[in-house]
Design a protein around this motif. Sequence first.
Motif, short mmCIF file in Angstrom:
data_model
loop_
_atom_site.label_atom_id
_atom_site.label_comp_id
_atom_site.label_asym_id
_atom_site.label_seq_id
_atom_site.Cartn_x
_atom_site.Cartn_y
_atom_site.Cartn_z
N GLN A 164 3.60 -53.73 -5.56
CA GLN A 164 3.17 -55.10 -5.83
C GLN A 164 4.34 -56.06 -6.04
OE1 GLN A 164 1.40 -55.70 -9.75
NE2 GLN A 164 2.00 -53.62 -10.34
N PHE A 165 5.56 -55.50 -6.16
CA PHE A 165 6.71 -56.35 -6.41
C PHE A 165 7.68 -56.41 -5.22
CE2 PHE A 165 5.50 -54.82 -10.69
CZ PHE A 165 5.16 -56.04 -11.25
N ILE A 166 7.30 -55.84 -4.09
CA ILE A 166 8.17 -55.85 -2.93
C ILE A 166 8.28 -57.27 -2.37
CG2 ILE A 166 8.43 -55.09 -0.53
CD1 ILE A 166 7.23 -52.42 -1.35
N ILE A 167 9.50 -57.74 -2.15
CA ILE A 167 9.73 -59.08 -1.57
C ILE A 167 9.96 -58.93 -0.08
CG2 ILE A 167 11.17 -61.14 -1.61
CD1 ILE A 167 11.98 -60.43 -4.44
N LYS A 168 9.20 -59.65 0.71
CA LYS A 168 9.34 -59.58 2.17
C LYS A 168 10.23 -60.73 2.66
CE LYS A 168 4.86 -57.36 2.81
NZ LYS A 168 3.53 -57.43 3.45
N GLY A 169 10.81 -60.52 3.84
CA GLY A 169 11.62 -61.58 4.43
C GLY A 169 13.05 -61.57 3.94
N GLN A 170 13.84 -62.50 4.47
CA GLN A 170 15.26 -62.61 4.15
C GLN A 170 15.52 -63.81 3.25
OE1 GLN A 170 17.60 -60.33 5.18
NE2 GLN A 170 15.85 -59.19 5.96
N VAL A 171 16.66 -63.77 2.55
CA VAL A 171 17.05 -64.90 1.73
C VAL A 171 17.37 -66.09 2.64
CG1 VAL A 171 18.69 -65.74 0.01
CG2 VAL A 171 18.05 -63.33 0.04
N PRO A 172 16.78 -67.27 2.39
CA PRO A 172 17.08 -68.45 3.22
C PRO A 172 18.55 -68.84 3.14
CG PRO A 172 15.13 -68.80 1.86
CD PRO A 172 15.77 -67.55 1.37
N SER A 173 18.99 -69.61 4.11
CA SER A 173 20.39 -70.07 4.13
C SER A 173 20.63 -71.08 3.03
CB SER A 173 20.70 -70.72 5.49
OG SER A 173 21.93 -71.41 5.43
N PRO A 174 21.74 -70.94 2.28
CA PRO A 174 22.05 -71.94 1.26
C PRO A 174 22.46 -73.29 1.84
CG PRO A 174 23.82 -70.33 1.45
CD PRO A 174 22.71 -69.84 2.32
N ILE A 175 22.68 -73.34 3.17
CA ILE A 175 23.00 -74.61 3.83
C ILE A 175 21.72 -75.38 4.14
CG2 ILE A 175 24.12 -75.68 5.84
CD1 ILE A 175 25.83 -73.16 6.08
N ASN A 176 20.67 -74.64 4.51
CA ASN A 176 19.41 -75.26 4.88
C ASN A 176 18.29 -74.59 4.10
OD1 ASN A 176 17.49 -76.81 6.23
ND2 ASN A 176 17.39 -75.42 7.98
N ARG A 177 18.15 -74.96 2.84
CA ARG A 177 17.17 -74.32 1.98
C ARG A 177 15.76 -74.86 2.26
NH1 ARG A 177 20.18 -75.33 -3.70
NH2 ARG A 177 19.82 -77.44 -2.95
N PRO A 178 14.72 -74.07 1.96
CA PRO A 178 13.34 -74.53 2.19
C PRO A 178 12.99 -75.74 1.33
CG PRO A 178 13.43 -72.17 1.74
CD PRO A 178 14.77 -72.72 1.40
N ASN A 179 12.02 -76.51 1.76
CA ASN A 179 11.50 -77.60 0.94
C ASN A 179 10.74 -77.02 -0.24
OD1 ASN A 179 12.49 -79.62 2.66
ND2 ASN A 179 10.67 -79.53 3.96
N GLY A 180 10.70 -77.78 -1.32
CA GLY A 180 9.99 -77.31 -2.50
C GLY A 180 10.72 -76.18 -3.19
N CYS A 181 9.96 -75.21 -3.70
CA CYS A 181 10.56 -74.03 -4.33
C CYS A 181 11.26 -73.21 -3.28
CB CYS A 181 9.46 -73.21 -5.02
SG CYS A 181 10.06 -71.66 -5.72
N PHE A 182 12.51 -72.83 -3.54
CA PHE A 182 13.30 -72.10 -2.54
C PHE A 182 12.75 -70.70 -2.27
CE2 PHE A 182 17.01 -74.60 -4.55
CZ PHE A 182 16.61 -75.75 -3.88
N PHE A 183 11.94 -70.19 -3.19
CA PHE A 183 11.39 -68.84 -3.04
C PHE A 183 10.07 -68.83 -2.28
CE2 PHE A 183 9.40 -64.91 -4.92
CZ PHE A 183 10.32 -64.01 -4.41
N ASN A 184 9.52 -70.01 -1.95
CA ASN A 184 8.16 -70.06 -1.41
C ASN A 184 7.95 -69.31 -0.09
OD1 ASN A 184 7.75 -72.03 1.06
ND2 ASN A 184 9.11 -73.18 -0.31
N PRO A 185 8.96 -69.20 0.84
CA PRO A 185 8.69 -68.43 2.07
C PRO A 185 8.49 -66.93 1.82
CG PRO A 185 10.59 -69.88 2.34
CD PRO A 185 10.28 -69.83 0.88
#
Length: 391
Positions: free
Chosen positions: A333-354
Amino acid sequence: MLLRVKNLKKYFPVKQGFVVEKTVGYVKAVDNVSFELERGETYGLVGESGCGKTTIGKTILRLHDPTSGSIFIDDKETSHLFMKRGEAKRFLKSEYIDKAEKYISEMKKADKVLESLEPYERNYFEYYYKNGENKFYEWMMSDLNKKRLNFRRNVQIVFQDPTSSLNPRMTVGQTLIEPLMFHNVVKTKLEAKEIALELLKKVGLKAYHADRYPHQFSGGQRQRVAVARAIVLKPKLIILDEPTSALDVSVQAQIIKLLKDLQQELNAGFLFISHDLGVVRYISNYVGVMYLGRMVEYGDGDSVFDNPSHPYAKALLNAAPVPDPKIRRDRKQFIIKGQVPSPINRPNGCFFNPRCKFVMDECKKNYPESFNLNKNHRVACYLYKDKEGNK
């Protein structure tokens, strides 16, 4: 308050071009981080590699210049201490000398300018009008040099890799004696040598080790030398950047015990940066969990470890092994999927949302503020927006 970091930002420019370089973006290594630390206490910073932990430590030590924000040591602002002469002139002119000259004919109004300045600015302001511009900058640079020396004496660091942080051309004795002589802690080299030998015994080494070079020691011994170098001037604040990561478990325990004993003796504050969550829990009074340059959860150490609340903090803390072979954690239940976003082009909103399975529409629009879980525990997550005390 020994250390107060307020809205600290550190951005590294990304440049392109061979003949003519141009800035095409910024690596936002540290973004709007704030925390406090008292003497005799330890603040632990945890998070995956690249989240900005070490950059915070180096920026506090002024190995990096902050992009913006304030760093206070003993309630004194430190951001102005490392200005060069040209920078100092521009800073003073833009910040308050222009204001003062505007009110020079009406000193009552000038008093209002004084009230709006930081204490160090007020001293410079008053000296400027008593002695004029010709003498002012010489006096200011002399004043800054004295403050820099005091800062360097009271803020020290233990780097992650003692092999690269110790000078290979200097013996251990020379490494410990040099700062004592430079800062005029002792009057003679003989006094400095006596202090160095006593300090080597304190960190678990022998007096004869003073004549050896770094390459002649084991990893654990080199880290003890690095600790001795950091405490030789009896600093108020020590930044510990992964001090045990390169050591085996038995040596780790020795170094941690040594650090705890030295902290009690010196009454120093520790900023402890590590991936080892077990060590962080043991040594830290307060803990901050970082993700992509921001503090996503922070507070009292026991509260954060016993009740992790941010989805990233839950996954991080549940990845740590349990020191009991009969207990197994349900990590699915705690496994995180996907890769860490780029610190140059971070996601909108909460950076962890993807990567978050609890993501909501609001998470994709605006970065969440820090919400109270209790008096000593805050979390930057919209899941806790409607909790009692955050309404």
